[in-house]
Write a protein that holds these residues in place. Structure first.
Motif, PDB file in Angstrom:
ATOM      1  N   TRP A 244       0.323  -0.041  -5.654  1.00 28.13           N
ATOM      2  CA  TRP A 244      -0.362  -1.291  -6.025  1.00 28.13           C
ATOM      3  C   TRP A 244      -0.039  -2.398  -5.022  1.00 28.13           C
ATOM      4  CZ3 TRP A 244       2.291  -5.818  -7.237  1.00 28.13           C
ATOM      5  CH2 TRP A 244       1.503  -6.890  -7.682  1.00 28.13           C
TER       6      TRP A 244
ATOM      7  N   THR B  27      -2.341  -9.279 -11.844  1.00 27.82           N
ATOM      8  CA  THR B  27      -3.604  -8.978 -11.153  1.00 27.82           C
ATOM      9  C   THR B  27      -4.798  -9.392 -11.996  1.00 27.82           C
ATOM     10  OG1 THR B  27      -2.532  -7.078 -10.101  1.00 27.82           O
ATOM     11  CG2 THR B  27      -4.925  -7.183  -9.972  1.00 27.82           C
TER      12      THR B  27
ATOM     13  N   THR C 244      -6.073  -7.634   0.846  1.00 25.13           N
ATOM     14  CA  THR C 244      -6.127  -9.063   1.161  1.00 25.13           C
ATOM     15  C   THR C 244      -6.191  -9.291   2.663  1.00 25.13           C
ATOM     16  OG1 THR C 244      -4.813  -9.525  -0.834  1.00 25.13           O
ATOM     17  CG2 THR C 244      -4.970 -11.278   0.821  1.00 25.13           C
TER      18      THR C 244
ATOM     19  N   ALA D   8     -12.492  -3.008  -1.000  1.00 18.26           N
ATOM     20  CA  ALA D   8     -11.788  -2.630  -2.232  1.00 18.26           C
ATOM     21  C   ALA D   8     -11.598  -1.122  -2.310  1.00 18.26           C
ATOM     22  CB  ALA D   8     -12.557  -3.123  -3.456  1.00 18.26           C
TER      23      ALA D   8
ATOM     24  N   GLY E 103     -11.018 -11.179  -5.684  1.00 15.06           N
ATOM     25  CA  GLY E 103     -10.620 -10.700  -7.010  1.00 15.06           C
ATOM     26  C   GLY E 103     -11.109  -9.297  -7.294  1.00 15.06           C
TER      27      GLY E 103
ATOM     28  N   TRP F 188      -8.756  -6.966  -5.601  1.00 16.37           N
ATOM     29  CA  TRP F 188      -7.479  -6.904  -6.321  1.00 16.37           C
ATOM     30  C   TRP F 188      -7.570  -6.059  -7.588  1.00 16.37           C
ATOM     31  CZ3 TRP F 188      -6.651 -12.896  -5.955  1.00 16.37           C
ATOM     32  CH2 TRP F 188      -6.127 -13.209  -4.700  1.00 16.37           C
TER      33      TRP F 188
ATOM     34  N   MET G 173      -2.695  -4.141  -2.524  1.00 15.08           N
ATOM     35  CA  MET G 173      -2.996  -5.568  -2.684  1.00 15.08           C
ATOM     36  C   MET G 173      -2.850  -6.299  -1.345  1.00 15.08           C
ATOM     37  SD  MET G 173      -3.742  -6.506  -5.911  1.00 15.08           S
ATOM     38  CE  MET G 173      -3.099  -8.133  -6.282  1.00 15.08           C
TER      39      MET G 173
ATOM     40  N   ALA H  22      -7.396 -12.375 -10.822  1.00 14.95           N
ATOM     41  CA  ALA H  22      -8.758 -11.909 -10.529  1.00 14.95           C
ATOM     42  C   ALA H  22      -9.774 -12.577 -11.453  1.00 14.95           C
ATOM     43  CB  ALA H  22      -8.834 -10.391 -10.671  1.00 14.95           C
TER      44      ALA H  22
ATOM     45  N   GLN I 277      -7.291  -2.244  -7.726  1.00 20.64           N
ATOM     46  CA  GLN I 277      -6.005  -1.589  -7.445  1.00 20.64           C
ATOM     47  C   GLN I 277      -5.221  -1.286  -8.715  1.00 20.64           C
ATOM     48  OE1 GLN I 277      -6.304  -0.606  -4.478  1.00 20.64           O
ATOM     49  NE2 GLN I 277      -8.022  -2.072  -4.313  1.00 20.64           N
ATOM     50  N   THR I 278      -5.724  -1.709  -9.867  1.00 20.83           N
ATOM     51  CA  THR I 278      -5.095  -1.333 -11.150  1.00 20.83           C
ATOM     52  C   THR I 278      -5.637  -0.006 -11.673  1.00 20.83           C
ATOM     53  OG1 THR I 278      -6.722  -2.545 -12.499  1.00 20.83           O
ATOM     54  CG2 THR I 278      -4.810  -3.778 -11.715  1.00 20.83           C
TER      55      THR I 278
END
Length: 539
Positions: A449, A131, A457, A486, A420, A423, A453, A135, A426-427
């Motif tokens: 995760w 990721t 998307t 997001a 990005g 994405w 993702m 990103a 999501q961490t």
């Protein structure tokens, strides 16, 4: 071509090139160690860290894109960047000292190193590394775009046909210079160049904020012109609800979008690998905390910088051809300032691209080396091999970003950068929440995760690859007002993680072993690296 402006531009570009190579001997360390090459030995004090993080977070693209959004789309799309940079620093004060402490105690170089140690999951660490890399790539490309816009504003031809192939020679030269001193000097190069870059950017900013309003007749006239443009954009057929393109004041139905854009962007900023790399290069948790207190100075600068977009509206400038709204600020600078100062301004913007591009490529290289190469390709890699792979990977990453910006339409690069942001957020459960708890099951984190993702998307594609806000629905909960995609994906992520953790525990898919200790997170007992001070720090 404006030769006096080009001469000034070349002078400052050569200056930072020399500094980039000199940096290899600054605060000397063994650059065959990834800790020295990729984190500068974790020895930067308050001042250097402040310049590095400022140069890393407030990029050339920020200088162009934030006021361009104000110029083309209004306060919703442009000014949300100001509150989000204000929101982020209390979070930095709370989170980053713990992150620095645990990484220092366990010799972690990346967020994926921490996730693997905390949750005992190589798969989850790989997901975080993957990721971070994808990103970061379009983010680097946007820095190249900042240089491209500056070169166009100087009148320098961007493409030359060689054997029937269009080649962007000036951008390739900038890439070669950036690649060379990053390879030889590592993180020390952007840290040293950031000192020059920030001084130049502040000079340009203060000059524009004083001189342009004076030329235009004051801020009152500027805001009047913006309001007139907002009113004119409300014109629509009687049967069609007005959808104004320009807003000098946020409309009530945009409150949720504005709020979630600011909050989501704030949460995402220090999940990006380049931000965490800047934090880990500092000397101690005290340095991190001081920077959380000092970096809002840049937020003040950003708020003033955003007003350049409104100045461009009041000046009735025509954006540079081929760059859309992103060509508005270079056009404003060309229209308002003498040629030599325009050269200085565009040099500042281009140098402002070199610092983050270097840090981003180093951060991506660290992720690949530590969490992909050493984990899955060569587990017995020596320190020298690690460092060499990281250096080569940084070249590949920058070359990929160069191809991105040269051969892919700019709008697609912008879209990928927006994606990005979706994405990288999501961490958050694994990285930020992992700093405080080990309760989450590693498989729940991985499923959360993956679903987030995919859903994030899909939402972005469903809105035509151009919008980052859309209505949100999950089960019986439906929000008709648009919100940042997001944040919507993060809600899905967190719900799944909380629900699936006890489910996986019940079926026997237990948590991985946490090899970190509670004392590793103690900010006060962590031993700091020696830091140079005074003349020694700058020598």
């Amino acid at each position: 071509m404006k030769w006096d402006a080009i001469a000034v531009f070349i002078f400052f570009f050569l200056l930072v090139t020399v500094l980039g190579f000199i940096a290899a001997r600054w605060r000397q360390g063994d650059l065959n160690l990834i800790n020295e090459w990729g984190l500068a030995g974790r020895r930067f004090g308050t001042l250097i860290t402040w310049f590095l993080l400022g140069g890393d977070l407030y990029t050339a693209y920020t200088f162009i894109a934030v006021p361009a959004a104000m110029y083309g789309l209004g306060a919703l799309n442009g000014f949300f960047a100001v509150p989000y940079t204000i929101l982020i620093y209390p979070l930095v004060y709370l989170l980053m000292p713990r992150f620095w402490a645990v990484c220092k105690q366990n010799n972690y170089v990346t967020a994926s190193d921490f996730v693997k140690g905390r949750f005992g999951s190589s798969g989850l660490a790989l997901a975080i590394a993957f990721t971070g890399i994808i990103a970061t790539m379009p983010y680097i490309a946007l820095q190249m775009f900042g240089i491209q816009v500056s070169l166009a504003a100087l009148g320098i031809p961007l493409t030359t046909s060689i054997f029937g192939i269009n080649v962007d020679i000036p951008l390739i030269i900038a890439f070669i210079i950036l690649a060379a001193y990053t390879y030889t000097s590592g993180l020390r190069a952007p840290a040293m160049i950031a000192l020059v870059k920030d001084v130049m950017i502040f000079i340009v900013l203060f000059a524009t904020l004083i001189y342009i309003p004076f030329r235009l007749g004051g801020f009152n006239f500027i805001f009047q012109q913006v309001h007139l443009k907002a009113v004119h954009s409300l014109v629509a057929p009687p049967t069609v609800p007005p959808t104004p393109k320009f807003f000098d004041i946020i409309h009530p139905n945009q409150y949720l979008a504005y709020t979630t854009l600011a909050l989501g962007s704030a949460l995402a900023l220090f999940l990006y690998p380049h931000s965490l790399t800047g934090v880990l290069s500092s000397n101690s948790t005290k340095v991190v905390k001081r920077n959380a207190a000092l970096l809002p100075i840049y937020s003040l600068m950003l708020g003033l910088l955003a007003l350049l977009g409104y100045m461009a509206i009041a000046a009735h400038v025509t954006p540079l051809k081929g760059f859309g709204n992103n060509g508005s600020i270079p056009a404003l600078i060309n229209a308002m300032f003498p040629s030599w100062f325009a050269g200085f301004a565009f040099a500042a913007i281009s140098i402002g691209a070199l610092v983050p591009a270097a840090v981003m490529s180093i951060a991506a290289a660290n992720l690949f080396t530590r969490n992909i190469y050493k984990e899955y390709i060569n587990r017995d890699a020596t320190d020298r091999q690690e460092s060499q792979v990281a250096k080569l990977t940084s070249l590949v990453v920058k070359f990929g970003a160069l191809l991105f910006i040269v051969y892919i339409p700019t709008q697609y690069v912008l879209n990928f950068q927006l994606l990005g942001g979706i994405w990288i957020l999501q961490t958050l459960p694994a990285v930020f929440l992992g700093l405080y708890t080990h309760w989450f099951n590693r498989w729940a984190l991985l499923v959360g995760w993956a679903v987030a993702m995919i859903s994030g998307t899909w939402m972005f594609i469903a809105t035509g690859l151009t919008a980052t806000v859309a209505p949100f629905s999950i089960g019986p909960l439906v929000l008709t007002a648009p919100m940042y995609q997001a944040v919507s994906a993060l809600v899905v992520n967190l719900v799944l993680v909380v629900i699936l953790t006890p489910v996986f525990e019940a079926i026997g898919a237990r948590r991985g072993k946490d090899i970190t200790a509670p004392t590793d997170y103690d900010e006060e007992v962590t031993v700091a690296e020696p830091v140079e001070a005074g003349k020694e720090a700058l020598g």
